[in-house]
Design a protein around this motif. Structure first.
Motif, PDB file in Angstrom:
ATOM      1  N   SER B 100       0.968  -1.149   0.155  1.00  0.00           N
ATOM      2  CA  SER B 100       0.099   0.131   0.080  1.00  0.00           C
ATOM      3  C   SER B 100       0.695   1.400   0.027  1.00  0.00           C
ATOM      4  N   GLY B 101       0.490   2.100  -0.862  1.00  0.00           N
ATOM      5  CA  GLY B 101       1.467   3.490  -0.782  1.00  0.00           C
ATOM      6  C   GLY B 101       2.284   3.408  -2.236  1.00  0.00           C
ATOM      7  N   TRP B 102       2.567   2.079  -2.786  1.00  0.00           N
ATOM      8  CA  TRP B 102       3.347   2.036  -3.959  1.00  0.00           C
ATOM      9  C   TRP B 102       2.525   2.535  -5.103  1.00  0.00           C
ATOM     10  N   PRO B 103       3.363   3.091  -6.124  1.00  0.00           N
ATOM     11  CA  PRO B 103       2.604   3.240  -7.353  1.00  0.00           C
ATOM     12  C   PRO B 103       2.160   2.061  -8.043  1.00  0.00           C
ATOM     13  N   HIS B 104       1.223   2.401  -8.935  1.00  0.00           N
ATOM     14  CA  HIS B 104       0.593   0.877  -9.484  1.00  0.00           C
ATOM     15  C   HIS B 104       1.617   0.108 -10.108  1.00  0.00           C
ATOM     16  N   ALA B 105       2.191   0.580 -10.947  1.00  0.00           N
ATOM     17  CA  ALA B 105       3.184  -0.170 -12.068  1.00  0.00           C
ATOM     18  C   ALA B 105       4.201  -1.034 -11.257  1.00  0.00           C
ATOM     19  N   LEU B 179      -4.366  -5.866 -10.470  1.00  0.00           N
ATOM     20  CA  LEU B 179      -4.358  -5.835 -11.990  1.00  0.00           C
ATOM     21  C   LEU B 179      -5.862  -5.156 -12.297  1.00  0.00           C
ATOM     22  N   HIS B 180      -5.912  -4.287 -13.059  1.00  0.00           N
ATOM     23  CA  HIS B 180      -7.390  -3.615 -13.267  1.00  0.00           C
ATOM     24  C   HIS B 180      -8.251  -4.336 -13.764  1.00  0.00           C
ATOM     25  N   LEU B 190      -5.494  -7.918 -17.885  1.00  0.00           N
ATOM     26  CA  LEU B 190      -4.499  -8.073 -18.923  1.00  0.00           C
ATOM     27  C   LEU B 190      -3.722  -9.229 -18.815  1.00  0.00           C
ATOM     28  N   ALA B 191      -4.064 -10.018 -17.748  1.00  0.00           N
ATOM     29  CA  ALA B 191      -3.298 -11.319 -17.585  1.00  0.00           C
ATOM     30  C   ALA B 191      -3.010 -12.085 -18.533  1.00  0.00           C
ATOM     31  N   MET B 192      -4.417 -12.126 -19.442  1.00  0.00           N
ATOM     32  CA  MET B 192      -4.296 -13.094 -20.478  1.00  0.00           C
ATOM     33  C   MET B 192      -3.393 -12.607 -21.668  1.00  0.00           C
ATOM     34  N   ILE B 255      -3.825 -14.041  -7.918  1.00  0.00           N
ATOM     35  CA  ILE B 255      -3.912 -13.123  -6.716  1.00  0.00           C
ATOM     36  C   ILE B 255      -4.174 -11.778  -7.115  1.00  0.00           C
ATOM     37  N   SER B 256      -3.486 -11.269  -8.067  1.00  0.00           N
ATOM     38  CA  SER B 256      -3.466  -9.621  -8.248  1.00  0.00           C
ATOM     39  C   SER B 256      -4.612  -9.648  -8.880  1.00  0.00           C
ATOM     40  N   ALA B 257      -5.205 -10.380  -9.847  1.00  0.00           N
ATOM     41  CA  ALA B 257      -6.305  -9.877 -10.658  1.00  0.00           C
ATOM     42  C   ALA B 257      -7.717 -10.269 -10.180  1.00  0.00           C
ATOM     43  N   ILE B 258      -7.790 -11.610  -9.484  1.00  0.00           N
ATOM     44  CA  ILE B 258      -8.893 -12.354  -9.423  1.00  0.00           C
ATOM     45  C   ILE B 258      -9.368 -12.405  -7.904  1.00  0.00           C
ATOM     46  N   THR B 259      -8.379 -13.162  -6.961  1.00  0.00           N
ATOM     47  CA  THR B 259      -8.956 -13.143  -5.710  1.00  0.00           C
ATOM     48  C   THR B 259      -8.612 -12.273  -4.625  1.00  0.00           C
ATOM     49  N   HIS B 260      -7.419 -11.423  -4.876  1.00  0.00           N
ATOM     50  CA  HIS B 260      -6.936 -10.396  -4.150  1.00  0.00           C
ATOM     51  C   HIS B 260      -6.429 -10.847  -2.673  1.00  0.00           C
ATOM     52  N   ARG B 261      -6.703 -12.223  -2.386  1.00  0.00           N
ATOM     53  CA  ARG B 261      -6.167 -12.654  -1.346  1.00  0.00           C
ATOM     54  C   ARG B 261      -5.867 -14.054  -1.301  1.00  0.00           C
ATOM     55  N   LEU B 262      -5.366 -14.646  -0.400  1.00  0.00           N
ATOM     56  CA  LEU B 262      -4.824 -16.029  -0.626  1.00  0.00           C
ATOM     57  C   LEU B 262      -6.004 -16.943   0.379  1.00  0.00           C
ATOM     58  N   TYR B 263      -6.472 -17.867  -0.281  1.00  0.00           N
ATOM     59  CA  TYR B 263      -7.186 -18.979   0.295  1.00  0.00           C
ATOM     60  C   TYR B 263      -6.474 -20.298   0.236  1.00  0.00           C
ATOM     61  N   GLU B 264      -7.272 -21.221   0.871  1.00  0.00           N
ATOM     62  CA  GLU B 264      -6.374 -22.546   0.795  1.00  0.00           C
ATOM     63  C   GLU B 264      -6.626 -23.204  -0.538  1.00  0.00           C
TER      64      GLU B 264
END
Lengths: 495, 356
Positions: B100-105, B179-180, B190-192, B255-264
């Motif tokens: 948090s606080g980092w620029p996006h790229a 990811l946007h 953009l992942a694809m 994680i970055s595009a879809i779930t945004h967090r870790l699950y088992e």
């Protein structure tokens, strides 16, 4: 009597067999001779049921053999074949291999022991040794594998025994015993067919000789009435003048600094010295020969010079490293060590680092340029590949594969060529051409180390000659340049 | 272009035959194959959401498929893409909340780097074991899959568990590290596109660079590679690390595009499905993309099919498995090249000519 009538077989557009009539009688050793591509192996494969004929028929003792039956029911058909490249289960022990042959034993230790006893009896009758108990085939030498194949073929108790170039890997001492074994099989009323390109051998052992040329039988004659010169003329026409070689310049040593030096090179495994203080220098312009019975350290010597194994003591200059390419190695087992069969020819060419380096620009391989170079190389060396550089190495015949390996070694422009069984699978004319190339390489200042079991080849090509026996290298004197004397040294008499 | 069509012909035919066989089975059971196929197709790409969902589902399959294809070219049977993806996701998921606080790229780059490094370590470990200790990579990668799964489980139950929840999941990653999504609620991102770029890079790397050439030669003949001085240990470790990095990237973008967090249960078994994807693609990196899309579409459509026709989604796995079997059988008949890699025991002796 084994008889074929008007056998025809095509491969694509090539007519490999053109109405072949072949006859071999019981109690006779019949030699089938001919050039590369004459159709000998195709005929053997059809007789053994591995290939189907497009037309014609095979008769054994007057009864027609259905196509392919010999391969499906080896016991009933009673035709057994030993092929040029051993067809064994590499990862199994030799006893297991034989149990899967005619002995039909199970895999329990007791049954395998019984197999071993029977096999040793059969091998003793044929007059040669078998590997130590439970040896894995992959660890056996090529000659040992050929012997195993012969014992396996005999395990079927065959009426007809066919041997495709069986002696090319046997040592002189073994050869005599082996030929004697063939005569014993003949005495037992079997039909023995031997495919060979060694005319002297055919003349020495065979009763009758069939000569093939370009898919046809050109002559069938009793061996007693034939001469080597006459047979050679029938096989290939006269040997072209440019391929006749002057004898090598005796044992004189060129003065230049050695291109390859081994100093007391020693390699041990499990406490046994596979290479025992080997010292050797090969100078530019020189062809040095190493004679020996297979399995006396030659394979290790080649692996050492290819940079695969490290020395336990001693020194090699330059330090072997195939990635740098001062030394080009032509390995004995080209399919296992020299080629990637599933890859194309031009890719196989690029396996050699010095060749590859010429076709890299900005880190990328220039496939087109490499292909056209490969095409010119195939052309120059007369390598027949239907699809050109894009053909897979597997699509080449054995002789063409060998020529390709030689062409690649020369294309790498090394300072030293180390060749193990340089002419494996090549016939007279092809071997003469390869020898010519190697001599030209030496004449242009290259150094050559020729490791071979073929004494005729070594005596013909090499200046200085060494004998390797049980990992030790002995330099021969001029007085030793004689097959009988060398045979004694190879058996370890000088060690 | 012609070469492309020729390369795609057999896999496409195999897929059609597999679908046809399943259609016959459905008809025999009294269902209408056409109706089921229509529902399957509608679920896979019947509308915008379904279509983008197919893309999103196919994305990790591309990453893992590339991982498998690269390793298999070197005859390194990497069964561990799943574990490598999990470790990559774990690394990215652990890093994400701290960005948090980092620029996006730079945050996205950091996420991807974490995923790639995590996966590379996991794959490289198996490669190192193979190169130095001669540990069969099939066994080591399978074992590492279990370790990775337990590691993830421990992390989301323990050190990484979100404070307020009681649900085994990590904290959400920082907004900058996401990811946007272009058209929410669709999951188009953009992942694809990134995966397709990687596929092109892998194709180039395998077929035009020296390392790729040496890797392919190594996979087809280890001894000959040694005779010609290929750096076998370095190639083995490098290929396994690269393979792991590709799978790890797949975890990180998930994680970055879809779930945004870790699950088992971050991976439903992509690493295993990717083996099928790579085989259908016949180990061609470019082929992995359409193969992954096909599998993603089947996976996605299978759920709609279940809702509409009450047919278990496992039917789709039958189609996938059948397609591979048909392809292997076709290649066997044709004596195809890479197939021999799976039967390396017997040296190929396809000698056509006569050579006595």
């Amino acid at each position: 009597m084994l008889e074929t009538r008007s056998i025809v077989r095509r491969f694509g557009r090539t007519l490999a067999l053109d109405r072949v009539d072949f006859r071999a009688r019981p109690g006779e050793i019949h030699a089938l001779i001919g050039e590369n591509g004459a159709g000998k192996s195709t005929l053997v494969n059809i007789l053994a049921g591995r290939l189907r004929a497009d037309a014609g028929e095979v008769l054994l003792d007057g009864a027609r053999l259905p196509a392919g039956s010999a391969a499906r029911h080896p016991r009933r058909a009673r035709i057994a074949a030993v092929y040029q490249s051993p067809m064994l289960f590499e990862r199994m022990t030799w006893e297991e291999n034989l149990a899967l042959g005619g002995y039909r034993a199970g895999a329990s230790p007791r049954e395998l022991d019984a197999v071993a006893v029977r096999a040793r009896t059969a091998a003793a009758q044929a007059g040669f040794a078998l590997p130590p108990p439970r040896a894995i085939v992959a660890d056996c030498s090529v000659a040992a594998r050929v012997r195993l194949e012969i014992v396996r073929a005999l395990s079927f108790d065959p009426r007809v025994l066919m041997l495709d170039e069986p002696t090319s890997l046997l040592a002189p001492a073994e050869l005599e015993i082996f030929l004697a074994a063939l005569r014993r099989l003949r005495a037992a009323g079997r039909i023995v067919v031997i495919v060979t390109h060694k005319l002297a051998e055919a003349l020495a052992v065979a009763d009758r000789i069939t000569v093939m040329r370009r898919g046809r039988v050109v002559a069938e004659l009793p061996a007693a009435h034939a001469s080597a010169a006459e047979l050679a003329r029938m096989m290939i026409g006269a040997l072209p003048e440019e391929l006749r070689m002057p004898p090598p310049a005796g044992a004189e040593t060129p003065a230049a600094a050695p291109a390859l030096t081994l100093e007391r090179a020693t390699l041990a495994r499990d406490g046994r010295r596979l290479l025992d203080e080997i010292s050797l220098a090969v100078r530019p312009g020189e062809i040095v020969g190493v004679a020996g019975v297979d399995g006396n350290g030659q394979a290790e010597l080649v692996e050492l010079l290819a940079g695969i194994v490290r020395l336990d003591a001693g020194r090699v200059t330059p330090v072997p490293d195939a990635a740098h390419g001062a030394v080009a190695v032509i390995p004995q087992n080209r399919d296992r060590d020299g080629l990637v069969l599933e890859m194309t020819l031009w890719e196989n060419l690029l396996l050699a680092a010095p060749v590859r380096a010429r076709f890299i620009r900005r880190g990328l391989i220039r496939g087109r340029a490499a292909q056209s170079f490969c095409a010119s190389l195939l052309d120059r060396f007369g390598i027949r590949a239907a699809a050109g550089p894009a053909a897979s190495a597997a699509a080449l015949s054995g002789g063409n594969r060998q020529r390709f390996a030689v062409a690649r070694a020369l294309a790498a422009a090394p300072r030293v060529i180390v060749a193990h069984d340089l002419c494996r699978g090549l016939d007279l004319a092809a071997a003469a051409r390869v020898h010519r190339r190697i001599r030209d390489f030496a004449a242009a200042g290259g150094a050559v180390l020729l490791i071979s079991t073929d004494l005729d080849e070594l005596l013909e090509c090499c200046g200085r000659l060494f004998v390797i026996a049980r990992g030790r290298l002995i330099e021969t004197a001029a007085a030793d340049r004689d097959p009988a004397r060398l045979g004694l040294l190879m058996a370890g008499a000088g060690a | 272009m012609n070469a492309l069509i020729r390369a795609a012909r057999r896999p496409a035919a195999a897929s059609v035959i597999a679908l046809g066989a399943v259609a016959l089975a459905l008809a025999a059971l009294g269902a209408s194959p056409l109706a089921v196929a229509a529902d399957l197709a509608a679920g896979a790409c019947g509308n915008w959401i379904a279509f983008t969902d197919t893309l999103a589902r196919a994305t990790p399959l591309v990453f893992c498929g590339l991982a498998v294809a690269i390793a298999f070219h070197g005859a390194l049977w990497n069964i561990g893409a799943d574990g490598q993806l999990v470790v990559g996701a774990l690394a990215a998921g652990a890093l994400g909340p701290a960005l948090s606080g980092w620029p996006h790229a730079p945050a996205i780059v950091a996420m991807l780097a974490a995923g790639a490094i995590g996966g590379a370590l996991w794959g490289g470990l198996a490669g190192w074991l193979r190169a130095r200790r001669n540990v069969n990579e099939v066994i080591s990668t399978i074992m590492l899959n279990f370790i990775a799964a337990q590691l993830l489980s421990w992390a989301v139950h323990g050190p990484l568990m979100a404070p307020a929840g009681g649900f085994p999941a990590s904290r959400k990653i920082a907004a900058a590290a996401r990811l946007h999504l272009y058209f929410p609620p669709s999951r188009l991102n953009l992942a694809m596109a990134f995966a397709v770029v990687l596929a092109c890079a892998c194709q180039l790397g395998l077929f035009r660079t020296v390392a790729g050439f040496q890797l392919r030669a190594l996979g087809r003949n280890r001894r000959a590679s040694a005779f010609f001085g290929a750096p076998i240990a370095r190639l083995t470790v490098g290929a396994m690390a690269l393979s792991g990095a590709l799978a790890g990237l797949g975890g990180a973008v998930q994680i970055s595009a879809i779930t945004h967090r870790l699950y088992e249960t971050i991976s439903p078994g992509w690493g295993y499905e990717a083996i099928a994807v790579a085989l259908i693609a016949r180990l061609s990196p470019l082929g992995v993309v359409p193969a992954a899309l096909l599998f993603g579409a089947l996976d996605n459509g299978s759920q709609a099919m279940q809702r509409a026709d009450g047919i278990s989604p496992e039917l789709v796995y039958v189609v996938q498995a059948l397609a591979i079997l048909v392809l292997l059988a076709c290649d066997a008949a044709a004596g195809g090249g890479w197939r021999e890699m799976f039967y390396r025991g017997a040296p190929a002796s396809a000698e056509e000519g006569d050579d006595a």
